[in-house]
Write a protein that holds these residues in place. Structure first.
Motif, short mmCIF file in Angstrom:
data_model
loop_
_atom_site.label_atom_id
_atom_site.label_comp_id
_atom_site.label_asym_id
_atom_site.label_seq_id
_atom_site.Cartn_x
_atom_site.Cartn_y
_atom_site.Cartn_z
N GLU A 42 -10.08 12.79 2.89
CA GLU A 42 -10.72 12.27 4.10
C GLU A 42 -9.83 12.50 5.32
O GLU A 42 -10.30 12.87 6.39
N GLN A 43 -8.52 12.27 5.14
CA GLN A 43 -7.54 12.53 6.19
C GLN A 43 -6.40 13.35 5.58
O GLN A 43 -6.03 13.16 4.44
N ALA A 44 -5.81 14.24 6.38
CA ALA A 44 -4.65 15.00 5.91
C ALA A 44 -3.41 14.11 5.95
O ALA A 44 -3.30 13.24 6.81
N PRO A 45 -2.48 14.29 5.01
CA PRO A 45 -1.22 13.54 5.08
C PRO A 45 -0.50 13.81 6.40
O PRO A 45 -0.61 14.92 6.96
N GLU A 46 0.21 12.83 6.91
CA GLU A 46 0.90 13.00 8.19
C GLU A 46 1.91 14.14 8.14
O GLU A 46 2.13 14.84 9.13
N ASP A 47 2.55 14.34 6.97
CA ASP A 47 3.56 15.38 6.84
C ASP A 47 3.02 16.64 6.17
O ASP A 47 3.75 17.37 5.52
N VAL A 48 1.74 16.91 6.35
CA VAL A 48 1.13 18.05 5.67
C VAL A 48 1.82 19.36 6.02
O VAL A 48 1.98 20.24 5.18
N ALA A 49 2.25 19.51 7.27
CA ALA A 49 2.84 20.77 7.71
C ALA A 49 4.20 21.03 7.08
O ALA A 49 4.69 22.16 7.06
N THR A 50 4.85 19.99 6.55
CA THR A 50 6.15 20.16 5.89
C THR A 50 6.02 20.01 4.38
O THR A 50 6.41 20.89 3.62
N ARG A 51 5.46 18.90 3.93
CA ARG A 51 5.38 18.65 2.48
C ARG A 51 4.44 19.63 1.79
O ARG A 51 4.66 20.00 0.64
N LEU A 52 3.37 20.02 2.47
CA LEU A 52 2.41 20.96 1.89
C LEU A 52 2.41 22.27 2.66
O LEU A 52 1.38 22.91 2.83
N GLN A 53 3.59 22.66 3.14
CA GLN A 53 3.71 23.91 3.89
C GLN A 53 3.33 25.11 3.04
O GLN A 53 2.80 26.10 3.53
N VAL A 54 3.61 25.01 1.74
CA VAL A 54 3.33 26.11 0.82
C VAL A 54 2.40 25.62 -0.28
O VAL A 54 2.59 24.53 -0.82
N MET A 55 1.40 26.41 -0.59
CA MET A 55 0.53 26.19 -1.75
C MET A 55 0.54 27.46 -2.60
O MET A 55 0.71 28.57 -2.08
N THR A 56 0.36 27.27 -3.89
CA THR A 56 0.13 28.40 -4.78
C THR A 56 -1.35 28.44 -5.11
O THR A 56 -1.88 27.50 -5.70
N LEU A 57 -2.00 29.52 -4.69
CA LEU A 57 -3.42 29.69 -4.96
C LEU A 57 -3.60 30.29 -6.35
O LEU A 57 -2.96 31.29 -6.68
N VAL A 58 -4.42 29.66 -7.16
CA VAL A 58 -4.67 30.13 -8.52
C VAL A 58 -6.06 30.75 -8.56
O VAL A 58 -7.05 30.12 -8.17
N GLY A 59 -6.11 31.99 -9.01
CA GLY A 59 -7.38 32.69 -9.13
C GLY A 59 -7.64 33.12 -10.55
O GLY A 59 -6.84 32.86 -11.47
N THR A 60 -8.72 33.80 -10.77
CA THR A 60 -9.10 34.21 -12.11
C THR A 60 -8.23 35.35 -12.63
O THR A 60 -8.21 35.62 -13.84
N GLN A 61 -7.48 36.03 -11.73
CA GLN A 61 -6.65 37.15 -12.15
C GLN A 61 -5.15 36.88 -12.03
O GLN A 61 -4.36 37.43 -12.80
N SER A 62 -4.76 36.07 -11.06
CA SER A 62 -3.34 35.90 -10.80
C SER A 62 -3.11 34.67 -9.93
O SER A 62 -4.05 33.93 -9.62
N MET A 63 -1.86 34.46 -9.53
CA MET A 63 -1.49 33.40 -8.60
C MET A 63 -0.75 34.02 -7.42
O MET A 63 -0.09 35.04 -7.55
N ALA A 64 -0.86 33.37 -6.26
CA ALA A 64 -0.21 33.88 -5.06
C ALA A 64 0.18 32.74 -4.15
O ALA A 64 -0.54 31.75 -4.03
#
Length: 290
Positions: A42-64
């Protein structure tokens, strides 16, 4: 209102201490090319730009790996309804240059994760369960982290068993805090299939003959005879479907599509020592409303 049964894993997360446990997977609302829109709630975490600066996207073929760009509020409203708009927040992430095509996006994991993705093992042919294989006197609780999204606050997780009813039928019974519930799914309405280390029962109460296009009223995922995930068609679909396997650090985790009350999300199921765990991040009601 929001519950099903659940599980977890330990890896270093970008911007987090190495000992911090995995958070549940984030759902991906949409993607276009190398850009993914990740549901933050509903709301983004206040520290989203630092704590969640990086995500690993998981797909059907690989991760990036993908980098945070910005947050956006997504609001919808129904015409001719005098209610305020329903809003939630997404994070916009861009996949790093040079990373491979990961196929169709599945989920996003917080931090940098190195591993491989594979499709689940083939399913065995569906067959009718043998009652003697499932009968038990003990109620077994599915995996549950004790968090309020899965079991309402102040309530223990229910336990389940297959038991012969006074009428002579084998049915699924539930028990909550030592008191029997009204769950009465007949075993003869179910089929079973094996997939990897798991056995899945899908049950169609009241439907003696199962057609390929039918949707189950209950779906139960077991390892041996222990229930791990139990899902009922409660304002939504009943599902315990394996989506993909992740091989990370020599261990295997499973992405499982789980039907919750009014929604279905993809969670992370894995073994930790002798225990199984599941991490789920149910969509917030603003997301369901969209």
């Amino acid at each position: 209102m929001r519950y099903a049964m659940v599980l977890g894993v330990t890896l270093a997360s970008f911007g987090a201490a190495a000992e911090e446990r995995w958070t549940a997977p984030y759902q991906i609302e949409a993607f276009s090319g190398r850009i993914a829109r990740v549901v933050l709630g509903e709301q983004a975490p206040e520290d989203v730009a630092t704590r969640l600066q990086v995500m690993t996207l998981v797909g059907t073929q690989s991760m990036a790996v993908a980098r945070f760009q910005r947050t956006e509020s997504v609001c919808t409203s129904e015409e001719d309804v005098d209610l305020p708009p329903v809003c939630h927040t997404v994070g916009v992430y861009t996949q790093e240059k040079g990373t491979p095509d990961i196929g169709e996006y599945i989920v996003a994991l917080a931090g940098t994760v190195t591993g491989t993705v594979s499709m689940p093992a083939p399913k065995t042919a569906r067959e009718r369960p043998v009652p003697g294989q499932w009968l038990s006197d003990a109620f077994e609780r599915p995996v549950d982290e004790g968090a309020s999204p899965f079991t309402p606050a102040g309530f223990p997780a229910p336990g389940y068993r297959w038991k012969t009813s006074p009428e002579g039928h084998v049915t699924l019974e539930s028990s909550l805090d030592g008191h029997s519930d009204d769950t009465r799914v007949p075993l003869d309405s179910c089929t079973q299939e094996r997939q990897g280390p798991f056995t899945r029962l899908e049950c169609f109460p009241g439907a003696p003959h199962i057609s390929p296009g039918d949707s189950p009223g209950a779906s139960l995922l077991y390892v041996d005879r222990r229930p791990l995930v139990v899902s009922f068609a409660d304002y939504g679909e009943a599902s315990t479907e394996l989506v993909a396997s992740l091989r990370v650090g020599g261990d295997t985790q499973y992405l499982v599509h789980v039907g919750l009350k009014g929604q279905a999300v993809t969670g992370l199921l894995f073994r930790e020592g002798n225990a199984w765990r599941l991490l789920l991040r149910p969509a917030d009601y603003p997301v369901i409303g969209c």
